[in-house]
Design an enzyme around this catalytic site. Structure first.
Site, PDB file in Angstrom:
ATOM      1  N   LYS A   1       0.749  -1.180   0.034  1.00  0.00           N
ATOM      2  CA  LYS A   1       0.196  -0.040  -0.137  1.00  0.00           C
ATOM      3  C   LYS A   1       0.847   1.151  -0.097  1.00  0.00           C
ATOM      4  O   LYS A   1       0.372   2.164  -0.379  1.00  0.00           O
ATOM      5  CB  LYS A   1      -0.854  -0.064   1.113  1.00  0.00           C
ATOM      6  CG  LYS A   1      -1.917  -1.018   0.950  1.00  0.00           C
ATOM      7  CD  LYS A   1      -3.268  -0.916   2.341  1.00  0.00           C
ATOM      8  CE  LYS A   1      -4.184  -1.891   2.077  1.00  0.00           C
ATOM      9  NZ  LYS A   1      -5.232  -1.573   3.095  1.00  0.00           N
TER      10      LYS A   1
ATOM     11  N   ASP B   1      -9.989   2.758   1.328  1.00  0.00           N
ATOM     12  CA  ASP B   1     -10.192   2.382   2.698  1.00  0.00           C
ATOM     13  C   ASP B   1     -10.893   3.233   3.687  1.00  0.00           C
ATOM     14  O   ASP B   1     -11.800   2.773   4.388  1.00  0.00           O
ATOM     15  CB  ASP B   1      -9.065   1.952   3.414  1.00  0.00           C
ATOM     16  CG  ASP B   1      -8.230   0.658   2.863  1.00  0.00           C
ATOM     17  OD1 ASP B   1      -8.833  -0.397   2.676  1.00  0.00           O
ATOM     18  OD2 ASP B   1      -6.961   0.741   3.070  1.00  0.00           O
TER      19      ASP B   1
END
Length: 285
Positions: free
Chosen positions: A68, A105
């Site tokens: 990420k 997210d």
């Protein structure tokens, strides 16, 4: 005939439930596309993106551990939210072959909390455990919604740096994760009209990982306990929270919420969320 496709990448990746979610929605909508999983080691990330960039049928990928943060310099542009968070979990291939990084997210994490967030509170506090890529999105999202954040990590200095990078106010706190493992006799004040969250944003408690040590004497009355781990879905933290009388939110809630945003970008369609109960059954069967 080749089909448009997207996928999820990480290392390991076999445990990912994303193919089930996206495949379920494609099936329900009758769309001719597919969603795969692909294991990509850290040293292979640049080559993977170079190969996919040249594939006009590839719509993009979701990004999980450990990529990420590492993927950031390999992209052509970042969505402003992803740039602020400093972590990407969704990559979209544009029509010209360029790659844009997004962070879904934050939206996925907030989705199951929306009924609570729509209420007015005198005070909001979140104890967030973990300082990885998912934690960055969660901290940014909570700070934006008026929470005072207590961020706990094995390295409090790293937690402090993260808070300084992601929040505009200086009323947030960094603390050692071990602090929450020991019982406390702290007397919480009246929590009427307050919203308290306990969030496990770390991999602790995940299959193959050590358990998360958290003593519920640190949880104010009526706290909501949220664990983003999805394997196992019913983590020891959530089990202990229910036994102690707390409301809980499991990791599937965030996973489905963030997948909703990514699916729209990959396939240009709205996920059929009326089938969420059936989707959950499929994910847990």
């Amino acid at each position: 005939m080749s089909l448009l496709y997207a996928e999820v990448i990480g290392d390991p990746i076999a445990q990912s439930k994303s193919p089930v979610i996206h495949g379920f929605w494609l099936e329900k909508l009758g769309l001719s596309g597919r969603y795969d999983r692909h294991q990509v080691p850290v040293e292979g990330l640049a080559d993977y993106l170079a190969q996919r960039r040249a594939d006009s049928y590839w719509r993009g990928c979701n990004v999980t551990m450990p990529h990420k943060l590492a993927i950031l310099p390999l992209l052509d542009r970042l969505d402003p939210l992803a740039e602020r968070i400093g972590a990407v979990n969704t990559v979209v291939r544009e029509a010209d072959g360029t790659l844009t990084g997004y962070n879904t997210d934050a939206a996925g994490f907030l989705e199951p909390l929306q009924p609570l967030l729509d209420q007015t509170h005198l005070f909001r506090m979140a104890r967030v455990l973990g300082t990885g890529g998912a934690a960055r999105a969660i901290v940014a999202a909570l700070a934006e919604r008026g929470f005072v954040v207590v961020l706990a990590g094995r390295d409090p200095a790293k937690a402090r740096t993260m808070l300084d990078e992601l929040t505009a106010q200086d009323d947030h706190h960094a603390i050692d994760l071990a602090h929450f493992a020991q019982a406390t006799d702290f007397a919480f004040d009246d929590r009427e009209q307050c919203l308290d969250l306990i969030v496990n944003a770390s991999p602790l408690g995940m299959t193959g990982q050590p358990p998360l040590a958290f003593d519920f004497s640190h949880a104010p009355p009526r706290s909501v306990v949220y664990d983003i781990v999805t394997s196992p879905l019913d983590t020891p933290l959530l089990q202990q929270a229910r036994e102690a009388g707390f409301e809980t939110v499991d990791g599937l809630s965030m996973l489905i919420g963030q997948a909703d945003v990514a699916f729209r970008r990959f396939f240009g369609a709205t996920p059929p969320r009326a089938f969420d109960p059936e989707l959950r059954e499929r994910l847990t069967s």
